[in-house]
Structures are given as C-alpha cells and as structure tokens.
Design a protein around this motif. Sequence first.
Motif, PDB file in Angstrom:
ATOM      1  N   TYR A   1      37.831  56.858  -5.903  1.00 38.77           N
ATOM      2  CA  TYR A   1      39.004  57.416  -5.240  1.00 38.77           C
ATOM      3  C   TYR A   1      39.222  58.817  -5.771  1.00 38.77           C
ATOM      4  CZ  TYR A   1      39.644  52.684  -3.667  1.00 38.77           C
ATOM      5  OH  TYR A   1      39.435  51.479  -3.079  1.00 38.77           O
TER       6      TYR A   1
ATOM      7  N   ASN B   1      47.260  40.885   6.184  1.00 37.18           N
ATOM      8  CA  ASN B   1      46.402  41.897   5.547  1.00 37.18           C
ATOM      9  C   ASN B   1      46.451  41.736   4.031  1.00 37.18           C
ATOM     10  OD1 ASN B   1      48.680  43.645   4.497  1.00 37.18           O
ATOM     11  ND2 ASN B   1      49.098  43.718   6.687  1.00 37.18           N
ATOM     12  N   GLY B   2      45.626  42.488   3.335  1.00 39.11           N
ATOM     13  CA  GLY B   2      45.542  42.373   1.875  1.00 39.11           C
ATOM     14  C   GLY B   2      46.798  42.870   1.178  1.00 39.11           C
ATOM     15  N   THR B   3      47.409  43.901   1.741  1.00 35.08           N
ATOM     16  CA  THR B   3      48.648  44.429   1.143  1.00 35.08           C
ATOM     17  C   THR B   3      49.730  43.351   1.167  1.00 35.08           C
ATOM     18  OG1 THR B   3      48.045  46.636   1.934  1.00 35.08           O
ATOM     19  CG2 THR B   3      50.347  46.294   1.300  1.00 35.08           C
TER      20      THR B   3
ATOM     21  N   LEU C   1      49.324  40.652  -1.433  1.00 35.72           N
ATOM     22  CA  LEU C   1      49.841  41.031  -2.761  1.00 35.72           C
ATOM     23  C   LEU C   1      51.369  40.934  -2.792  1.00 35.72           C
ATOM     24  CD1 LEU C   1      47.551  44.181  -3.291  1.00 35.72           C
ATOM     25  CD2 LEU C   1      47.433  42.060  -4.637  1.00 35.72           C
TER      26      LEU C   1
ATOM     27  N   SER D   1      41.509  40.706   1.072  1.00 38.29           N
ATOM     28  CA  SER D   1      41.700  41.414   2.335  1.00 38.29           C
ATOM     29  C   SER D   1      40.498  41.174   3.230  1.00 38.29           C
ATOM     30  CB  SER D   1      41.828  42.914   2.055  1.00 38.29           C
ATOM     31  OG  SER D   1      41.628  43.664   3.248  1.00 38.29           O
TER      32      SER D   1
ATOM     33  N   ASP E   1      43.584  40.942  -7.749  1.00 31.93           N
ATOM     34  CA  ASP E   1      43.421  41.672  -6.489  1.00 31.93           C
ATOM     35  C   ASP E   1      41.933  41.679  -6.153  1.00 31.93           C
ATOM     36  OD1 ASP E   1      43.108  43.447  -4.400  1.00 31.93           O
ATOM     37  OD2 ASP E   1      44.419  45.003  -5.242  1.00 31.93           O
TER      38      ASP E   1
ATOM     39  N   ALA F   1      47.422  50.175  -2.518  1.00 28.80           N
ATOM     40  CA  ALA F   1      48.203  48.946  -2.287  1.00 28.80           C
ATOM     41  C   ALA F   1      48.397  48.120  -3.560  1.00 28.80           C
ATOM     42  CB  ALA F   1      47.534  48.088  -1.221  1.00 28.80           C
ATOM     43  N   THR F   2      47.449  48.183  -4.498  1.00 28.39           N
ATOM     44  CA  THR F   2      47.578  47.439  -5.755  1.00 28.39           C
ATOM     45  C   THR F   2      48.868  47.825  -6.469  1.00 28.39           C
ATOM     46  OG1 THR F   2      45.170  47.632  -5.953  1.00 28.39           O
ATOM     47  CG2 THR F   2      46.364  46.789  -7.869  1.00 28.39           C
TER      48      THR F   2
ATOM     49  N   ALA G   1      40.702  42.096  -3.133  1.00 29.19           N
ATOM     50  CA  ALA G   1      40.546  42.679  -1.788  1.00 29.19           C
ATOM     51  C   ALA G   1      39.116  43.172  -1.563  1.00 29.19           C
ATOM     52  CB  ALA G   1      41.524  43.825  -1.586  1.00 29.19           C
ATOM     53  N   GLN G   2      38.508  43.707  -2.636  1.00 29.22           N
ATOM     54  CA  GLN G   2      37.118  44.169  -2.539  1.00 29.22           C
ATOM     55  C   GLN G   2      36.175  43.197  -3.229  1.00 29.22           C
ATOM     56  OE1 GLN G   2      36.742  48.140  -4.164  1.00 29.22           O
ATOM     57  NE2 GLN G   2      38.649  48.822  -3.252  1.00 29.22           N
TER      58      GLN G   2
ATOM     59  N   LYS H   1      35.517  45.431   4.100  1.00 28.21           N
ATOM     60  CA  LYS H   1      35.480  44.677   2.832  1.00 28.21           C
ATOM     61  C   LYS H   1      34.298  43.711   2.843  1.00 28.21           C
ATOM     62  CE  LYS H   1      39.659  46.398   1.929  1.00 28.21           C
ATOM     63  NZ  LYS H   1      40.331  46.966   0.782  1.00 28.21           N
TER      64      LYS H   1
ATOM     65  N   PHE I   1      40.040  43.340   5.858  1.00 29.95           N
ATOM     66  CA  PHE I   1      39.818  44.630   6.511  1.00 29.95           C
ATOM     67  C   PHE I   1      38.321  44.748   6.808  1.00 29.95           C
ATOM     68  CE2 PHE I   1      38.939  49.214   6.240  1.00 29.95           C
ATOM     69  CZ  PHE I   1      39.888  49.724   7.108  1.00 29.95           C
TER      70      PHE I   1
ATOM     71  N   THR J   1      42.335  52.611  -8.270  1.00 29.81           N
ATOM     72  CA  THR J   1      42.297  51.527  -7.286  1.00 29.81           C
ATOM     73  C   THR J   1      42.813  52.055  -5.962  1.00 29.81           C
ATOM     74  OG1 THR J   1      43.076  49.274  -6.772  1.00 29.81           O
ATOM     75  CG2 THR J   1      44.640  50.715  -7.903  1.00 29.81           C
ATOM     76  N   TYR J   2      42.695  51.225  -4.923  1.00 32.51           N
ATOM     77  CA  TYR J   2      43.350  51.537  -3.657  1.00 32.51           C
ATOM     78  C   TYR J   2      44.860  51.413  -3.875  1.00 32.51           C
ATOM     79  CZ  TYR J   2      44.872  51.258   1.169  1.00 32.51           C
ATOM     80  OH  TYR J   2      45.528  51.470   2.349  1.00 32.51           O
TER      81      TYR J   2
ATOM     82  N   VAL K   1      42.087  44.369 -10.674  1.00 32.02           N
ATOM     83  CA  VAL K   1      41.364  44.550  -9.409  1.00 32.02           C
ATOM     84  C   VAL K   1      39.867  44.305  -9.644  1.00 32.02           C
ATOM     85  CG1 VAL K   1      40.740  46.242  -7.627  1.00 32.02           C
ATOM     86  CG2 VAL K   1      43.050  46.228  -8.593  1.00 32.02           C
TER      87      VAL K   1
END
Length: 377
Positions: free
Chosen positions: A320, A57-59, A62, A186, A162, A86-87, A164-165, A191, A188, A83-84, A136
């Motif tokens: 967010y 996964n993306g987490t 990282l 990521s 990052d 996990a960053t 991920a997106q 994404k 997910f 950010t999400y 990010v």
Amino acid sequence: MQFRDLRAQYQALKAEIDAGMADVLTSGQFILGRQVTELEARLAQDVNRAYCVTCANGTDALVLTLMLWGIGPGDAVFVPDFTYFATAGCASTVGAEVIPVDIDLSTFNLCPDALEAAIERVKQQGQYRPAAVIPVDLFGLPAAHDRIAAIAGKHGMRVLEDAAQGYGGQIGNRHACSFGDAAATSFFPAKPLGCYGDGGAIFVDSAQEDALLRSLRANGRGVEDKYDNQRIGMNSRLDTLQAAVLLPKLKALRQYELDAINQAARKYTQALEGLVQTPKIPEGYTSSWAQYSVLLESRSQRDGVQKTLKEQGIPTMVYYPRGVHQQTAYASRHWPDAYFPNTIEATNRILSLPMHPYLTDADIETVTSALQKALQN
Ligand SMILES: *Cc1c(COP(=O)(O)O)cnc(C)c1O
C-alpha cells in the motif's frame, strides 16, 4: 497481461457457474436462498470452524464482529499499520479508538513485539481500554496468530482475524478463518476466494454468536418475531447469486487453484531471488498468495521499475502506498512516523506482481525477464 485474471477463471468454471446462477434465477430466491445456507455450511467445514455467517462484504464482516462484541467508545482496537483501510476503519465505525501497530518487514504482517509496546503505551496513557486486536493475513499469509493470541490473552483482549486476503492460507494444518475469537473474510472479486460483486463472511465458535450475527446482519431482527427488532444492526447479507458463484469457486480453490498459485510463487521466487527481496514464508506456514509482493531497494527504483513494466504492458500495483497512521482520516491523531519504521520502508519499496492461479510459465517468464532488464537500467 492481467494483474489477476478473472476471465481465465470464469472460462475454466463457466459451465458450473452459469448453471448455478440460472438455478437462482429460476428459483426466484434472491435473498438468503438455499445456496447461501449451503455455502455457509461448506465454508465452516472447509476451514474447520463451527459457524459461518455470510454478509454483504468484508468491511461489514469486521464491523458486525465488533458490534457482536459490544466494542465501542472507550475501547482501543489495535491494527497493523500496513493494511487495507477497512481493518482500521471498522473500529472507527463503531466508535472505538484505532491504534495502528508496526509490521514485521519479512512477512508484512503485524509485529507481535510492536503490539506489546503499543498495548503498554495505551495502558500507561490510561485513556482507552485495550479491547481487541485485528491481525491481518496480508497478501494471503496468515499472521503470527499464536504469539498474538498469547499477548491478547495476557491483556484480556479479543482477537479478530482479518482474513479478507487470507482465505486458503494455513499454519500447519490450521486454516485461515479459524484463528482468533472470530474471523472475517471478503469475497471481493480479486481476493483469493472472490465472487462477482461484493461479499463477506464471519466465522465464530458458538451457536449463540452465530444467532446474534444473523440478527445483526438483518437490522437486529428478533428470532420469534422478525418485526420485533431487539438490537441495532445493519442490512448486510450475501446475495444468493453470489453464493451460487462461490460454490464452484470454493471447490476449484481446493481442487487445484491453491496448488497452481503456490507453484507460480515458487517460479517467481526461483527467477527473482538475489535480484529483489522475494517474499518469505515462515516455516510451517502456507500462503494463498492474494499478492506476490517484492521489495526493491528504494522508492525511486520501485517507481522506475513500475513505470518500465507498465510501458511493456505488465501491470503491477503498490499495496500500500501509505500506512494507516498516514491516512488523512486520522490526521488529527498525529501518530509519529518513528513508531512505524517497517511500514514506511514497505510503502516506499514494495511492488506487487501479476498473480493468480491461471498465470502461465510464459507469463512468469515475461514478468521476470522484464523486471531483470528494468533493474539493469
Ligand atoms: C479487502 C479487504 C477488506 C475489506 O473487504 P471488502 O469486501 O472490500 O469490504 C478488509 N481487510 C483487508 C485486509 C482487505 O484486504
């Protein structure tokens, strides 16, 4: 209406995805099968970076990169406040100190000036060594990578992109996942490049880093003797089934999805400009539009609009609702709100609209006219 219509995408790619998954089931190679190797080669080539190592996964992507660099206690890792989670969480996972940094309100990405100020603060305080920054590519738009790389270089810090997106984004002809000393993404489902479960990947420049990451994702196993574990890692691999899903999806992303989603973004902006603050793409940048996010005038206006759209069956999201500095997990840090005026502004006023490559003109018309009416109330 769907916020991100994964079923429409599946219908478009059904034949190839079904055949790919059937191949895996027939082969019985569920872990690190040939589709994983093929995907890693395709991804590296796709973003023009030497090596790609997939993971769970993306987490984890990282965390594994921070482990690769030996980042841990005593190190300060700078992340955008908006950010999400996990960053930021990845730095805490390896025992480093997270330092959130305010964003630029026009791009929603890490503000280079705020980064410099935060590095100076940490240096003056003297408790932590500035070790890395994690810019990010929020909502699909690449961060200000050139300025961030220059600042990091000046302070001897590593840069972990990052993405991920961010998969599919560009600065000029340079692709997301090719910035920084390493990049993480990521897969997910929601994404820009998503699979049918969890998945992630790391992009690096050298054979040595590639080999170390392959060891780290398999509990630190040795190359010669796989039962001689040479370091502490984790179990984090991409399932072969997910690689089989991603292969046709990567092709579709490049063949037409990125064009389609950029066209949807242009139509949204045409219809909404002047009504709300529409997303700004800096000169030379290309977004892959993980989200299409607008700014309303105030929190009460944003919340009212979201409620009105929901009543009409139009899903929207608040990405967010709080900054990293406002997360309960970091309550003991007592970071002052005054460091993060733009993050706070964004958390109060932002709203993300339905966005994906299969959005029709009629969908866009439904969303924009409903938004227009909601604003008149
Ligand atoms: C989704 C996301 C991640 C984590 O990816 P997972 O695959 O969900 O673990 C990390 N950073 C950002 C910016 C994300 O949006």
